[in-house]
Design an enzyme around this catalytic site. Structure first.
Site, PDB file in Angstrom:
ATOM      1  N   TYR A 103       1.701  -1.053 -12.239  1.00  0.00           N
ATOM      2  CA  TYR A 103       0.451  -1.194 -12.622  1.00  0.00           C
ATOM      3  C   TYR A 103       0.303  -0.929 -14.030  1.00  0.00           C
ATOM      4  CZ  TYR A 103      -0.464  -2.829  -7.706  1.00  0.00           C
ATOM      5  OH  TYR A 103      -0.335  -3.053  -6.590  1.00  0.00           O
ATOM      6  N   GLY A 116       4.127  -3.574  -3.746  1.00  0.00           N
ATOM      7  CA  GLY A 116       4.378  -3.740  -4.849  1.00  0.00           C
ATOM      8  C   GLY A 116       4.680  -2.400  -5.351  1.00  0.00           C
ATOM      9  N   TYR A 125      -8.452   5.512 -12.325  1.00  0.00           N
ATOM     10  CA  TYR A 125      -8.184   6.035 -11.186  1.00  0.00           C
ATOM     11  C   TYR A 125      -7.867   7.522 -11.039  1.00  0.00           C
ATOM     12  CZ  TYR A 125      -6.757   1.005 -10.904  1.00  0.00           C
ATOM     13  OH  TYR A 125      -6.620  -0.195 -11.202  1.00  0.00           O
ATOM     14  N   CYS A 143      -9.784   4.708 -29.333  1.00  0.00           N
ATOM     15  CA  CYS A 143     -10.765   5.814 -30.054  1.00  0.00           C
ATOM     16  C   CYS A 143     -11.895   6.128 -28.767  1.00  0.00           C
ATOM     17  CB  CYS A 143     -11.551   4.970 -30.945  1.00  0.00           C
ATOM     18  SG  CYS A 143     -10.467   4.463 -32.269  1.00  0.00           S
ATOM     19  N   GLU A 144     -11.206   6.851 -27.809  1.00  0.00           N
ATOM     20  CA  GLU A 144     -12.270   7.350 -26.832  1.00  0.00           C
ATOM     21  C   GLU A 144     -11.607   8.731 -26.239  1.00  0.00           C
ATOM     22  OE1 GLU A 144     -13.420   4.849 -23.568  1.00  0.00           O
ATOM     23  OE2 GLU A 144     -12.906   3.078 -24.714  1.00  0.00           O
ATOM     24  N   GLY A 155       0.791  -1.236   0.103  1.00  0.00           N
ATOM     25  CA  GLY A 155       0.036   0.097   0.070  1.00  0.00           C
ATOM     26  C   GLY A 155       0.732   1.414   0.040  1.00  0.00           C
TER      27      GLY A 155
HETATM   28  N1  LLP Z   1      -1.379  -7.179  -0.979  1.00  0.00           N
HETATM   29  C1  LLP Z   1      -2.438  -6.964  -1.254  1.00  0.00           C
HETATM   30  C2  LLP Z   1      -3.568  -7.904  -0.633  1.00  0.00           C
HETATM   31  C3  LLP Z   1      -2.918  -6.195  -2.438  1.00  0.00           C
HETATM   32  O1  LLP Z   1      -4.577  -6.419  -2.591  1.00  0.00           O
HETATM   33  C4  LLP Z   1      -2.123  -5.373  -2.922  1.00  0.00           C
HETATM   34  C5  LLP Z   1      -2.777  -4.660  -4.114  1.00  0.00           C
HETATM   35  C6  LLP Z   1      -0.985  -5.379  -2.580  1.00  0.00           C
HETATM   36  C7  LLP Z   1      -0.325  -6.231  -1.595  1.00  0.00           C
HETATM   37  C8  LLP Z   1       0.084  -4.548  -3.167  1.00  0.00           C
HETATM   38  O2  LLP Z   1      -0.218  -3.048  -2.942  1.00  0.00           O
HETATM   39  P1  LLP Z   1       0.766  -1.876  -3.266  1.00  0.00           P
HETATM   40  O3  LLP Z   1       1.850  -1.948  -2.504  1.00  0.00           O
HETATM   41  O4  LLP Z   1       1.102  -2.056  -4.897  1.00  0.00           O
HETATM   42  O5  LLP Z   1      -0.138  -0.657  -3.248  1.00  0.00           O
HETATM   43  N2  LLP Z   1      -4.363  -1.441 -10.173  1.00  0.00           N
HETATM   44  C9  LLP Z   1      -4.366  -0.216  -8.972  1.00  0.00           C
HETATM   45  C10 LLP Z   1      -3.597  -1.001  -7.650  1.00  0.00           C
HETATM   46  C11 LLP Z   1      -4.412  -2.106  -7.158  1.00  0.00           C
HETATM   47  C12 LLP Z   1      -3.653  -2.810  -5.996  1.00  0.00           C
HETATM   48  C13 LLP Z   1      -4.779  -4.089  -5.465  1.00  0.00           C
HETATM   49  N3  LLP Z   1      -3.916  -4.650  -4.427  1.00  0.00           N
HETATM   50  C14 LLP Z   1      -3.584   0.745  -9.394  1.00  0.00           C
HETATM   51  O6  LLP Z   1      -3.152   0.877 -10.663  1.00  0.00           O
HETATM   52  O7  LLP Z   1      -3.280   1.703  -8.719  1.00  0.00           O
END
Ligand code: LLP
Length: 404
Positions: free
Chosen positions: A363, A260, A301, A334-335, A216
Protein backbone atom coordinates in the site's frame (compact mmCIF):
# COMPACT_ATOMS: atom_id res chain seq x y z
CA UNK A 1 12.96 4.06 -4.76
CA UNK A 2 10.77 1.06 -3.97
CA UNK A 3 12.91 -2.08 -3.64
CA UNK A 4 11.49 -5.61 -3.47
CA UNK A 5 13.16 -8.86 -2.53
CA UNK A 6 11.81 -11.51 -4.88
CA UNK A 7 12.83 -14.41 -2.62
CA UNK A 8 10.73 -13.07 0.25
CA UNK A 9 7.70 -12.78 -2.02
CA UNK A 10 8.19 -16.33 -3.28
CA UNK A 11 8.66 -17.60 0.28
CA UNK A 12 5.27 -16.15 1.24
CA UNK A 13 3.59 -17.60 -1.84
CA UNK A 14 5.12 -20.97 -0.93
CA UNK A 15 3.97 -20.68 2.68
CA UNK A 16 0.43 -20.33 1.34
CA UNK A 17 0.85 -23.46 -0.74
CA UNK A 18 2.52 -25.48 2.03
CA UNK A 19 0.45 -24.40 5.03
CA UNK A 20 -2.94 -23.93 3.40
CA UNK A 21 -3.48 -25.29 -0.08
CA UNK A 22 -1.54 -28.53 0.38
CA UNK A 23 -2.74 -28.97 3.96
CA UNK A 24 -6.47 -28.93 3.30
CA UNK A 25 -8.45 -30.28 0.39
CA UNK A 26 -10.62 -28.04 -1.73
CA UNK A 27 -8.87 -24.74 -1.04
CA UNK A 28 -7.54 -21.83 -3.10
CA UNK A 29 -5.78 -18.52 -2.52
CA UNK A 30 -5.57 -15.24 -4.37
CA UNK A 31 -3.10 -12.39 -3.91
CA UNK A 32 -4.93 -9.10 -3.24
CA UNK A 33 -3.38 -6.91 -5.90
CA UNK A 34 -4.45 -3.66 -4.28
CA UNK A 35 -1.47 -4.01 -1.91
CA UNK A 36 1.00 -3.75 -4.82
CA UNK A 37 0.43 -4.65 -8.44
CA UNK A 38 2.65 -4.26 -11.45
CA UNK A 39 2.88 -6.64 -14.38
CA UNK A 40 5.95 -8.30 -12.91
CA UNK A 41 4.20 -8.98 -9.60
CA UNK A 42 1.29 -10.51 -11.52
CA UNK A 43 3.83 -12.77 -13.25
CA UNK A 44 5.28 -13.95 -9.95
CA UNK A 45 1.79 -14.78 -8.68
CA UNK A 46 0.94 -16.49 -11.96
CA UNK A 47 4.10 -18.63 -11.73
CA UNK A 48 3.15 -19.67 -8.21
CA UNK A 49 -0.16 -21.03 -9.47
CA UNK A 50 -2.21 -18.86 -7.12
CA UNK A 51 -5.03 -16.57 -8.19
CA UNK A 52 -5.31 -12.79 -8.20
CA UNK A 53 -7.87 -10.47 -6.66
CA UNK A 54 -8.33 -7.27 -8.66
CA UNK A 55 -10.43 -4.33 -7.65
CA UNK A 56 -10.62 -2.10 -10.72
CA UNK A 57 -10.34 -2.05 -14.49
CA UNK A 58 -6.77 -0.82 -14.04
CA UNK A 59 -5.74 -3.77 -11.89
CA UNK A 60 -7.52 -6.14 -14.27
CA UNK A 61 -5.67 -4.65 -17.27
CA UNK A 62 -2.36 -5.05 -15.42
CA UNK A 63 -3.12 -8.73 -14.84
CA UNK A 64 -4.26 -9.31 -18.43
CA UNK A 65 -1.13 -7.61 -19.82
CA UNK A 66 0.89 -10.09 -17.74
CA UNK A 67 -1.12 -12.92 -19.36
CA UNK A 68 -2.60 -13.84 -16.00
CA UNK A 69 -5.14 -16.65 -16.58
CA UNK A 70 -8.53 -14.91 -16.42
CA UNK A 71 -10.24 -17.88 -14.78
CA UNK A 72 -7.97 -17.39 -11.75
CA UNK A 73 -8.94 -13.72 -11.37
CA UNK A 74 -11.49 -12.55 -8.81
CA UNK A 75 -13.03 -9.19 -9.54
CA UNK A 76 -13.78 -7.11 -6.46
CA UNK A 77 -14.99 -3.57 -5.88
CA UNK A 78 -17.88 -1.92 -4.07
CA UNK A 79 -18.69 0.45 -6.95
CA UNK A 80 -17.75 -1.28 -10.18
CA UNK A 81 -18.69 0.68 -13.27
CA UNK A 82 -20.54 -0.91 -16.19
CA UNK A 83 -17.36 -0.54 -18.26
CA UNK A 84 -15.33 -2.44 -15.68
CA UNK A 85 -17.95 -5.18 -15.46
CA UNK A 86 -17.97 -5.44 -19.25
CA UNK A 87 -14.18 -5.73 -19.28
CA UNK A 88 -14.44 -8.48 -16.66
CA UNK A 89 -17.11 -10.31 -18.67
CA UNK A 90 -15.26 -9.97 -21.99
CA UNK A 91 -12.02 -11.22 -20.48
CA UNK A 92 -13.81 -14.08 -18.72
CA UNK A 93 -12.76 -13.48 -15.12
CA UNK A 94 -13.28 -16.52 -12.91
CA UNK A 95 -15.28 -14.85 -10.15
CA UNK A 96 -17.09 -11.61 -9.60
CA UNK A 97 -17.38 -10.74 -5.92
CA UNK A 98 -20.70 -8.90 -5.98
CA UNK A 99 -21.12 -6.12 -3.44
CA UNK A 100 -24.69 -4.85 -3.85
CA UNK A 101 -28.08 -5.35 -5.56
CA UNK A 102 -27.49 -2.78 -8.33
CA UNK A 103 -24.26 -4.47 -9.30
CA UNK A 104 -25.93 -7.88 -9.40
CA UNK A 105 -28.57 -6.57 -11.77
CA UNK A 106 -26.15 -4.89 -14.15
CA UNK A 107 -23.82 -7.89 -14.09
CA UNK A 108 -26.76 -10.08 -15.07
CA UNK A 109 -27.71 -7.72 -17.92
CA UNK A 110 -24.17 -7.43 -19.26
CA UNK A 111 -23.65 -11.20 -18.98
CA UNK A 112 -26.87 -11.90 -20.88
CA UNK A 113 -25.96 -9.42 -23.63
CA UNK A 114 -22.58 -11.15 -24.00
CA UNK A 115 -23.78 -14.72 -23.77
CA UNK A 116 -21.73 -15.20 -20.62
CA UNK A 117 -22.36 -16.95 -17.33
CA UNK A 118 -20.81 -15.03 -14.46
CA UNK A 119 -19.58 -17.07 -11.51
CA UNK A 120 -20.16 -14.97 -8.46
CA UNK A 121 -19.73 -14.82 -4.71
CA UNK A 122 -21.84 -12.41 -2.69
CA UNK A 123 -19.82 -10.27 -0.32
CA UNK A 124 -21.37 -10.38 3.14
CA UNK A 125 -20.66 -7.89 5.89
CA UNK A 126 -20.58 -9.99 9.07
CA UNK A 127 -20.94 -7.10 11.58
CA UNK A 128 -17.59 -7.65 13.31
CA UNK A 129 -15.57 -4.78 14.77
CA UNK A 130 -12.04 -5.73 13.79
CA UNK A 131 -9.14 -4.73 16.05
CA UNK A 132 -7.47 -2.29 13.70
CA UNK A 133 -7.49 1.35 12.57
CA UNK A 134 -11.09 2.34 11.82
CA UNK A 135 -10.20 3.26 8.22
CA UNK A 136 -9.18 -0.30 7.43
CA UNK A 137 -11.93 -2.16 9.29
CA UNK A 138 -14.39 -3.35 6.67
CA UNK A 139 -16.79 -5.93 8.10
CA UNK A 140 -18.55 -3.87 10.77
CA UNK A 141 -22.25 -3.15 11.01
CA UNK A 142 -23.23 -0.40 8.54
CA UNK A 143 -20.02 -0.95 6.55
CA UNK A 144 -20.13 0.39 2.99
CA UNK A 145 -18.99 -3.03 1.79
CA UNK A 146 -21.20 -5.96 0.96
CA UNK A 147 -24.64 -7.26 1.88
CA UNK A 148 -25.54 -7.11 5.60
CA UNK A 149 -25.54 -10.62 7.08
CA UNK A 150 -28.97 -9.96 8.59
CA UNK A 151 -31.98 -8.81 6.63
CA UNK A 152 -33.68 -9.36 3.32
CA UNK A 153 -31.11 -7.80 0.99
CA UNK A 154 -28.91 -10.89 0.98
CA UNK A 155 -31.79 -13.37 0.71
CA UNK A 156 -33.18 -11.41 -2.23
CA UNK A 157 -29.80 -11.46 -3.99
CA UNK A 158 -29.53 -15.21 -3.51
CA UNK A 159 -33.05 -15.74 -4.87
CA UNK A 160 -32.33 -13.47 -7.83
CA UNK A 161 -29.12 -15.36 -8.61
CA UNK A 162 -30.71 -18.80 -8.31
CA UNK A 163 -33.31 -17.79 -10.90
CA UNK A 164 -30.95 -16.06 -13.32
CA UNK A 165 -29.56 -18.09 -16.19
CA UNK A 166 -26.50 -15.87 -16.59
CA UNK A 167 -25.50 -15.84 -12.94
CA UNK A 168 -23.90 -18.82 -11.23
CA UNK A 169 -23.82 -18.08 -7.51
CA UNK A 170 -21.18 -20.34 -5.97
CA UNK A 171 -20.98 -18.92 -2.48
CA UNK A 172 -20.10 -16.13 -0.08
CA UNK A 173 -17.23 -13.81 0.76
CA UNK A 174 -16.33 -11.82 3.86
CA UNK A 175 -13.39 -9.60 4.83
CA UNK A 176 -13.28 -8.26 8.37
CA UNK A 177 -10.40 -5.78 8.03
CA UNK A 178 -6.71 -5.33 7.51
CA UNK A 179 -3.42 -5.34 9.48
CA UNK A 180 -4.64 -7.93 12.01
CA UNK A 181 -2.30 -9.96 14.20
CA UNK A 182 -4.81 -12.22 15.93
CA UNK A 183 -7.33 -14.45 14.14
CA UNK A 184 -10.09 -13.58 16.61
CA UNK A 185 -11.88 -11.20 14.23
CA UNK A 186 -11.77 -13.69 11.37
CA UNK A 187 -13.11 -16.36 13.71
CA UNK A 188 -16.00 -14.13 14.77
CA UNK A 189 -16.69 -13.31 11.13
CA UNK A 190 -16.68 -16.98 10.19
CA UNK A 191 -19.06 -17.87 13.02
CA UNK A 192 -21.52 -15.26 11.77
CA UNK A 193 -21.16 -16.41 8.17
CA UNK A 194 -21.81 -20.01 9.13
CA UNK A 195 -25.15 -18.86 10.54
CA UNK A 196 -25.84 -17.18 7.21
CA UNK A 197 -24.90 -20.37 5.32
CA UNK A 198 -27.34 -22.35 7.50
CA UNK A 199 -30.09 -19.78 7.06
CA UNK A 200 -29.72 -19.76 3.26
CA UNK A 201 -29.86 -23.56 3.25
CA UNK A 202 -32.94 -23.64 5.44
CA UNK A 203 -34.87 -20.79 3.82
CA UNK A 204 -33.85 -21.08 0.18
CA UNK A 205 -32.26 -24.51 -0.10
CA UNK A 206 -29.11 -22.74 -1.28
CA UNK A 207 -25.85 -24.68 -0.93
CA UNK A 208 -22.72 -22.60 -0.34
CA UNK A 209 -20.04 -24.29 -2.43
CA UNK A 210 -17.34 -21.67 -1.92
CA UNK A 211 -16.44 -19.49 1.04
CA UNK A 212 -13.84 -16.73 0.82
CA UNK A 213 -12.38 -15.58 4.18
CA UNK A 214 -10.81 -12.41 2.69
CA UNK A 215 -7.34 -11.20 3.61
CA UNK A 216 -6.23 -9.07 6.55
CA UNK A 217 -3.11 -10.69 8.01
CA UNK A 218 -0.80 -8.09 9.52
CA UNK A 219 2.78 -7.15 8.69
CA UNK A 220 5.43 -6.26 11.29
CA UNK A 221 7.54 -3.13 10.99
CA UNK A 222 11.08 -4.46 10.99
CA UNK A 223 12.95 -7.68 10.26
CA UNK A 224 13.78 -8.31 13.93
CA UNK A 225 10.13 -8.85 14.80
CA UNK A 226 8.44 -12.18 14.32
CA UNK A 227 6.17 -12.28 11.27
CA UNK A 228 2.62 -13.57 11.45
CA UNK A 229 2.48 -17.28 10.60
CA UNK A 230 -0.23 -18.08 8.08
CA UNK A 231 -1.01 -21.27 10.01
CA UNK A 232 -2.13 -19.26 13.04
CA UNK A 233 -4.93 -17.82 10.95
CA UNK A 234 -5.96 -20.63 8.66
CA UNK A 235 -5.88 -23.56 11.07
CA UNK A 236 -8.50 -22.25 13.54
CA UNK A 237 -10.70 -21.14 10.66
CA UNK A 238 -10.48 -24.49 8.89
CA UNK A 239 -11.08 -26.33 12.15
CA UNK A 240 -14.26 -24.37 12.84
CA UNK A 241 -15.52 -24.67 9.27
CA UNK A 242 -14.94 -28.42 9.13
CA UNK A 243 -16.45 -29.02 12.56
CA UNK A 244 -19.57 -26.95 11.92
CA UNK A 245 -20.16 -28.49 8.52
CA UNK A 246 -19.96 -31.95 10.08
CA UNK A 247 -22.33 -31.02 12.92
CA UNK A 248 -24.89 -29.58 10.52
CA UNK A 249 -24.41 -32.22 7.88
CA UNK A 250 -23.34 -29.69 5.27
CA UNK A 251 -20.95 -30.02 2.39
CA UNK A 252 -17.74 -28.23 3.46
CA UNK A 253 -17.40 -25.34 0.99
CA UNK A 254 -14.18 -24.70 -0.89
CA UNK A 255 -12.17 -22.35 1.34
CA UNK A 256 -10.43 -19.37 -0.24
CA UNK A 257 -8.15 -16.70 1.22
CA UNK A 258 -6.92 -13.45 -0.37
CA UNK A 259 -4.10 -11.83 1.59
CA UNK A 260 -2.33 -8.78 0.19
CA UNK A 261 -0.18 -7.04 2.80
CA UNK A 262 1.12 -10.25 4.38
CA UNK A 263 2.57 -11.37 1.04
CA UNK A 264 4.21 -8.12 0.00
CA UNK A 265 4.81 -5.73 2.90
CA UNK A 266 7.83 -7.38 4.46
CA UNK A 267 9.40 -7.97 1.03
CA UNK A 268 9.75 -4.25 0.36
CA UNK A 269 11.92 -1.39 1.56
CA UNK A 270 11.94 2.22 0.44
CA UNK A 271 15.11 4.20 -0.12
CA UNK A 272 15.27 7.95 0.42
CA UNK A 273 18.13 10.42 0.15
CA UNK A 274 18.61 12.88 2.99
CA UNK A 275 18.29 16.43 1.65
CA UNK A 276 19.07 18.25 4.89
CA UNK A 277 19.34 17.89 8.63
CA UNK A 278 17.96 20.70 10.77
CA UNK A 279 19.01 20.97 14.42
CA UNK A 280 16.42 22.87 16.47
CA UNK A 281 16.70 23.27 20.26
CA UNK A 282 14.00 20.66 20.97
CA UNK A 283 13.91 18.48 17.85
CA UNK A 284 16.08 17.35 14.96
CA UNK A 285 14.53 17.07 11.51
CA UNK A 286 15.97 14.74 8.91
CA UNK A 287 14.25 15.79 5.68
CA UNK A 288 14.26 13.36 2.76
CA UNK A 289 13.48 13.51 -0.96
CA UNK A 290 10.06 11.85 -0.72
CA UNK A 291 7.22 11.54 1.76
CA UNK A 292 3.46 11.36 1.83
CA UNK A 293 3.22 11.31 -1.97
CA UNK A 294 5.02 7.96 -2.13
CA UNK A 295 3.80 6.62 1.22
CA UNK A 296 0.59 8.22 2.53
CA UNK A 297 0.04 5.49 5.14
CA UNK A 298 1.50 7.42 8.05
CA UNK A 299 -0.76 10.41 7.44
CA UNK A 300 -3.80 8.22 6.76
CA UNK A 301 -3.56 5.50 9.40
CA UNK A 302 -0.81 6.59 11.77
CA UNK A 303 1.28 3.71 10.40
CA UNK A 304 4.58 3.10 12.18
CA UNK A 305 7.86 2.27 10.47
CA UNK A 306 11.54 1.80 11.33
CA UNK A 307 14.47 3.18 9.35
CA UNK A 308 18.22 2.72 9.13
CA UNK A 309 20.90 4.98 7.74
CA UNK A 310 22.65 2.89 5.13
CA UNK A 311 25.64 5.23 5.10
CA UNK A 312 26.17 4.90 8.83
CA UNK A 313 25.12 1.41 9.87
CA UNK A 314 27.55 1.18 12.79
CA UNK A 315 27.40 4.78 13.98
CA UNK A 316 25.73 6.33 16.99
CA UNK A 317 22.08 7.03 17.52
CA UNK A 318 21.42 10.64 16.60
CA UNK A 319 19.08 11.11 19.54
CA UNK A 320 21.48 9.70 22.10
CA UNK A 321 24.33 11.77 20.68
CA UNK A 322 22.24 14.94 21.02
CA UNK A 323 21.08 14.81 24.65
CA UNK A 324 18.05 12.65 23.85
CA UNK A 325 16.44 15.24 21.58
CA UNK A 326 13.90 13.43 19.37
CA UNK A 327 14.72 12.86 15.71
CA UNK A 328 11.91 13.09 13.19
CA UNK A 329 12.29 11.85 9.64
CA UNK A 330 10.11 14.12 7.55
CA UNK A 331 9.00 14.22 3.94
CA UNK A 332 9.27 17.06 1.46
CA UNK A 333 5.58 17.81 0.99
CA UNK A 334 4.23 21.19 2.01
CA UNK A 335 2.42 19.95 5.11
CA UNK A 336 3.47 19.65 8.73
CA UNK A 337 1.79 16.24 8.76
CA UNK A 338 4.21 14.84 6.21
CA UNK A 339 6.21 12.89 8.76
CA UNK A 340 7.61 9.48 7.86
CA UNK A 341 8.84 8.49 11.33
CA UNK A 342 7.99 10.60 14.33
CA UNK A 343 10.62 9.44 16.83
CA UNK A 344 13.29 7.61 14.96
CA UNK A 345 16.36 5.97 16.46
CA UNK A 346 18.27 6.65 13.25
CA UNK A 347 22.04 6.70 13.39
CA UNK A 348 23.61 10.09 12.76
CA UNK A 349 22.62 11.34 9.33
CA UNK A 350 23.95 13.98 6.97
CA UNK A 351 22.87 15.44 3.67
CA UNK A 352 23.38 12.82 0.94
CA UNK A 353 23.00 9.75 3.17
CA UNK A 354 20.59 7.06 2.01
CA UNK A 355 17.92 5.94 4.44
CA UNK A 356 16.02 2.66 4.14
CA UNK A 357 12.57 2.28 5.65
CA UNK A 358 11.74 -1.32 6.38
CA UNK A 359 8.67 -3.32 5.42
CA UNK A 360 7.09 -0.75 3.17
CA UNK A 361 6.09 -3.14 0.39
CA UNK A 362 2.32 -2.87 0.85
CA UNK A 363 0.00 0.00 0.00
CA UNK A 364 2.84 2.43 -0.75
CA UNK A 365 3.53 2.29 -4.50
CA UNK A 366 -0.12 1.34 -5.02
CA UNK A 367 -1.34 4.40 -3.09
CA UNK A 368 1.29 6.84 -4.36
CA UNK A 369 0.26 10.14 -5.91
CA UNK A 370 1.83 13.22 -7.42
CA UNK A 371 1.10 15.74 -4.67
CA UNK A 372 3.26 18.84 -5.07
CA UNK A 373 3.88 17.45 -8.57
CA UNK A 374 6.49 15.09 -7.18
CA UNK A 375 7.61 12.34 -9.52
CA UNK A 376 6.63 8.77 -8.60
CA UNK A 377 9.79 6.81 -7.68
CA UNK A 378 11.10 3.75 -9.52
CA UNK A 379 10.49 0.10 -8.58
CA UNK A 380 13.40 -2.33 -8.47
CA UNK A 381 13.33 -6.07 -7.77
CA UNK A 382 16.37 -7.84 -6.35
CA UNK A 383 17.19 -11.53 -6.53
CA UNK A 384 20.49 -13.38 -6.03
CA UNK A 385 22.33 -10.11 -5.57
CA UNK A 386 21.10 -8.75 -8.87
CA UNK A 387 18.83 -5.73 -9.30
CA UNK A 388 16.23 -5.44 -12.05
CA UNK A 389 14.43 -2.19 -12.82
CA UNK A 390 10.71 -2.97 -13.13
CA UNK A 391 9.06 0.45 -13.16
CA UNK A 392 10.93 3.50 -14.37
CA UNK A 393 11.02 6.65 -12.29
CA UNK A 394 8.38 9.01 -13.62
CA UNK A 395 9.61 11.88 -15.78
CA UNK A 396 8.32 15.45 -16.01
CA UNK A 397 7.04 14.58 -19.47
CA UNK A 398 4.91 11.71 -18.11
CA UNK A 399 3.75 13.87 -15.26
CA UNK A 400 2.30 16.39 -17.70
CA UNK A 401 1.02 13.79 -20.13
CA UNK A 402 -2.68 14.28 -20.76
CA UNK A 403 -2.80 17.93 -19.76
CA UNK A 404 -4.42 19.78 -22.66
N1 LLP B 1 -9.85 -8.69 0.31
C1 LLP B 1 -10.64 -7.62 0.40
C2 LLP B 1 -12.04 -7.74 0.02
C3 LLP B 1 -10.13 -6.40 0.86
O1 LLP B 1 -10.93 -5.36 0.97
C4 LLP B 1 -8.77 -6.30 1.19
C5 LLP B 1 -8.20 -5.05 1.65
C6 LLP B 1 -7.97 -7.45 1.05
C7 LLP B 1 -8.55 -8.63 0.62
C8 LLP B 1 -6.51 -7.47 1.36
O2 LLP B 1 -6.27 -7.13 2.67
P1 LLP B 1 -4.81 -7.33 3.31
O3 LLP B 1 -4.52 -8.80 3.29
O4 LLP B 1 -3.86 -6.57 2.47
O5 LLP B 1 -4.94 -6.79 4.67
N2 LLP B 1 -4.68 0.99 2.31
C9 LLP B 1 -4.78 0.34 3.61
C10 LLP B 1 -5.28 -1.07 3.48
C11 LLP B 1 -6.65 -1.16 2.86
C12 LLP B 1 -7.11 -2.58 2.70
C13 LLP B 1 -8.41 -2.67 2.03
N3 LLP B 1 -8.86 -3.97 1.73
C14 LLP B 1 -3.42 0.36 4.28
O6 LLP B 1 -2.48 0.91 3.72
O7 LLP B 1 -3.28 -0.12 5.40
Amino acid sequence: MYVYDEDIINARLNEIKNDFINCYENTFACYAGKAFLIKYMAELVKNSGLGLDVVSGGELMTALKANFPAEKIEMHGNAKSADEILLGVKSGVGRFIVDNPDELKILSEISRANNFTANILLRVSPAVNAHTHSHIATGHKNSKFGFPAEGEMLNDAVKFSMNDANINLTGLHFHVGSQLFDPIDHIQGLEKIIKVILRLKRDLDFTTQELNFGGGLGAVKNPNLKSVALKNFVSPLMEILERECKVHNLLRPKAIIEPGRWIISEAGIMLYTVENVKYLPEIIYVAVNGGMADNPRIALYGAEYDAININNLNGNSMTVKNNNIPVSIVGRCCESGDILIERSNLNEARRGDVIAIYNTGAYTFSMAGNYNKLLRPAVVFVKNGEAKLKVERQTYEELLNGEL
